[in-house]
Design a protein around this motif. Structure first.
Motif, PDB file in Angstrom:
ATOM      1  N   TYR A   1       0.830  -1.201   0.000  1.00 17.03           N
ATOM      2  CA  TYR A   1       0.000   0.000   0.000  1.00 17.03           C
ATOM      3  C   TYR A   1       0.868   1.257   0.000  1.00 17.03           C
ATOM      4  N   PRO A   2       0.527   2.259  -0.799  1.00 15.54           N
ATOM      5  CA  PRO A   2      -0.560   2.303  -1.783  1.00 15.54           C
ATOM      6  C   PRO A   2      -0.058   1.929  -3.170  1.00 15.54           C
ATOM      7  N   ASN A   3      -0.904   1.310  -3.965  1.00 12.26           N
ATOM      8  CA  ASN A   3      -0.513   0.948  -5.325  1.00 12.26           C
ATOM      9  C   ASN A   3      -1.451   1.534  -6.377  1.00 12.26           C
ATOM     10  N   LYS A   4      -2.217   2.547  -5.987  1.00 12.25           N
ATOM     11  CA  LYS A   4      -3.086   3.274  -6.922  1.00 12.25           C
ATOM     12  C   LYS A   4      -3.395   4.652  -6.326  1.00 12.25           C
ATOM     13  N   PRO A   5      -3.997   5.547  -7.102  1.00 11.75           N
ATOM     14  CA  PRO A   5      -4.275   6.897  -6.598  1.00 11.75           C
ATOM     15  C   PRO A   5      -5.156   6.913  -5.349  1.00 11.75           C
ATOM     16  N   ILE A   6      -4.941   7.921  -4.521  1.00 13.04           N
ATOM     17  CA  ILE A   6      -5.698   8.112  -3.280  1.00 13.04           C
ATOM     18  C   ILE A   6      -6.566   9.362  -3.432  1.00 13.04           C
ATOM     19  N   LYS A   7      -7.744   9.304  -2.835  1.00 14.34           N
ATOM     20  CA  LYS A   7      -8.648  10.464  -2.857  1.00 14.34           C
ATOM     21  C   LYS A   7      -8.772  11.040  -1.453  1.00 14.34           C
ATOM     22  N   ILE A   8      -8.700  12.374  -1.362  1.00  8.99           N
ATOM     23  CA  ILE A   8      -8.930  13.055  -0.092  1.00  8.99           C
ATOM     24  C   ILE A   8     -10.202  13.886  -0.209  1.00  8.99           C
TER      25      ILE A   8
ATOM     26  N   ASP B   1       4.839  12.740  -2.498  1.00  7.93           N
ATOM     27  CA  ASP B   1       6.304  12.787  -2.395  1.00  7.93           C
ATOM     28  C   ASP B   1       6.865  11.509  -1.776  1.00  7.93           C
ATOM     29  N   GLU B   2       6.128  10.947  -0.821  1.00  2.00           N
ATOM     30  CA  GLU B   2       6.631   9.769  -0.098  1.00  2.00           C
ATOM     31  C   GLU B   2       6.338   8.469  -0.832  1.00  2.00           C
ATOM     32  N   THR B   3       5.199   8.385  -1.518  1.00  2.00           N
ATOM     33  CA  THR B   3       4.777   7.101  -2.112  1.00  2.00           C
ATOM     34  C   THR B   3       4.831   7.076  -3.634  1.00  2.00           C
ATOM     35  N   GLY B   4       4.855   8.253  -4.263  1.00  2.00           N
ATOM     36  CA  GLY B   4       4.846   8.297  -5.720  1.00  2.00           C
ATOM     37  C   GLY B   4       3.453   8.197  -6.314  1.00  2.00           C
ATOM     38  N   GLN B   5       2.449   8.006  -5.468  1.00  2.00           N
ATOM     39  CA  GLN B   5       1.081   7.878  -5.965  1.00  2.00           C
ATOM     40  C   GLN B   5       0.389   9.241  -6.031  1.00  2.00           C
TER      41      GLN B   5
ATOM     42  N   THR C   1      -9.465   6.238   0.339  1.00  2.00           N
ATOM     43  CA  THR C   1     -10.277   7.439   0.546  1.00  2.00           C
ATOM     44  C   THR C   1      -9.983   7.964   1.946  1.00  2.00           C
ATOM     45  N   LEU C   2      -9.492   9.189   2.026  1.00  2.00           N
ATOM     46  CA  LEU C   2      -9.165   9.815   3.298  1.00  2.00           C
ATOM     47  C   LEU C   2     -10.045  11.058   3.483  1.00  2.00           C
ATOM     48  N   PHE C   3     -10.081  11.557   4.693  1.00  2.00           N
ATOM     49  CA  PHE C   3     -10.904  12.725   5.023  1.00  2.00           C
ATOM     50  C   PHE C   3     -10.046  13.714   5.787  1.00  2.00           C
ATOM     51  N   VAL C   4      -9.798  14.876   5.187  1.00  2.00           N
ATOM     52  CA  VAL C   4      -9.078  15.953   5.880  1.00  2.00           C
ATOM     53  C   VAL C   4     -10.117  16.984   6.288  1.00  2.00           C
TER      54      VAL C   4
END
Length: 328
Positions: free
Chosen positions: A33-40, A63-67, A95-98
């Motif tokens: 993880y992660p191996n695809k785009p993340i949504k915030i 910057d840290e994962t390249g995703q 899917t994250l929530f800021v």
């Protein structure tokens, strides 16, 4: 081969099959993880202080994962729309929530019923930053000090208007009204940027805004800062007094941003994100970035954030009660 031995062999084979099926999944949840785009998901519009923090988090993760990380702004309804969307998203770390104390502290007291549970429906990842607020009026307004605003409000009871773009900004103004013994009209907006636009146009008399979206407009001379809400002056507004210095003794309120995932997100993913987030937030470049827009880096671990949300919910409940606000 006896029946008992055959049974033992089959049980051993079954155990191996189960282990073979489970271990790679557990490893994939952490090691790959992660191996695809993340949504915030963000509960306020582009240009808001929360949106700015979310975009910083997105950059940290990339910057840290390249995703790549996509920002999904879902403003409106005091954060209900975004919070509900985040809470019902798959708990897979993508899917994250800021969000802020609006959805995860104040709303619990401002509304009789929430379509989400800020504690049970989310897994804390880490706090990001904290900041004070600033009371602003249009640059053409006759109001120069908090005493001017208070005097004007007392001369026109129930007629002066204040804007809000979040529960935090609303409660900050309600606290001022209560402590100063004023009656004013609340004008809600979907987000702080829209509210500020109407303050500049003098469609609304004033608002207590997040510093991040207000600071560039203050520097451009389009907004006049009257007072800041923390117990000390803001580093970027050294000539602007605090609310307490302006005569409202004991007044102090701040806003914070934090990252969450849907409840049930595997702990290895939460821990990995928490390490990435803290490393990024504590970097000199990110600290400088927060300071440039009126905030300060204020990282917390997942467990610290979980306890913090509980204590903040209690704190804001007291603020809402003291301000005499009836839950909607």
């Amino acid at each position: 081969m006896c029946v008992s031995r055959v049974r033992a062999v089959w049980l051993a084979l079954l155990a191996l099959v189960l282990v073979a099926g489970v271990v790679p999944q557990a490893y994939a949840a952490d090691g790959e993880y992660p191996n695809k785009p993340i949504k915030i998901i963000v509960p306020f519009p582009p240009g808001s202080g929360t949106d700015t923090s979310a975009r910083r988090v997105a950059q940290i993760i990339t910057d840290e994962t390249g995703q790549p990380v996509v920002i999904d702004n879902k403003p409106g309804a005091s954060g209900f729309i975004a919070a509900q969307a985040a809470a019902t998203s798959p708990p897979d770390g993508y899917t994250l929530f800021v969000t802020t104390n609006t959805t995860h502290a104040a709303n619990a007291s401002l509304f009789k019923k929430l379509p989400y549970d800020p504690i049970k429906d989310f897994a804390p990842i880490g706090r990001i930053a904290r900041a004070g607020l600033v009371l602003v009026v249009a640059s053409e307004s006759p109001v120069k000090t908090l005493a001017d605003l208070t005097k004007l409000a007392k001369e026109q009871p129930g007629k002066l208007t204040f804007a809000s773009g979040s529960s935090s900004t609303r409660i900050a103004s309600e606290m001022y009204a209560t402590m100063a013994g004023l009656q004013m009209l609340h004008i809600p907006y979907k987000g702080v940027p829209q509210a500020i636009t109407d303050v500049m146009a003098r469609q609304v008399d004033f608002m207590i805004s997040d510093v991040t979206p207000a600071l560039p407009l203050i520097r451009a001379g389009k907004l006049r800062p009257i007072a800041v809400t923390l117990e000390k002056r803001h580093v970027d507004l050294p000539d602007v007094p605090t609310m307490a210095e302006s005569g409202l003794d004991g007044y102090s309120i701040s806003a914070w941003t934090a990252a969450f995932a849907p409840a049930g997100t595997p702990r290895p993913i939460i821990d990995k994100l928490a390490v990435i987030l803290r490393k990024g937030v504590e970097s000199p470049a990110m600290k400088e970035s927060f300071a440039a827009t009126g905030g300060e880096a204020a990282p917390m671990t997942p467990d610290e954030l979980g306890k913090f949300v509980v204590s903040e919910t209690e704190k804001w409940a007291k603020a809402v009660k003291d301000a005499g606000i009836e839950p909607e």
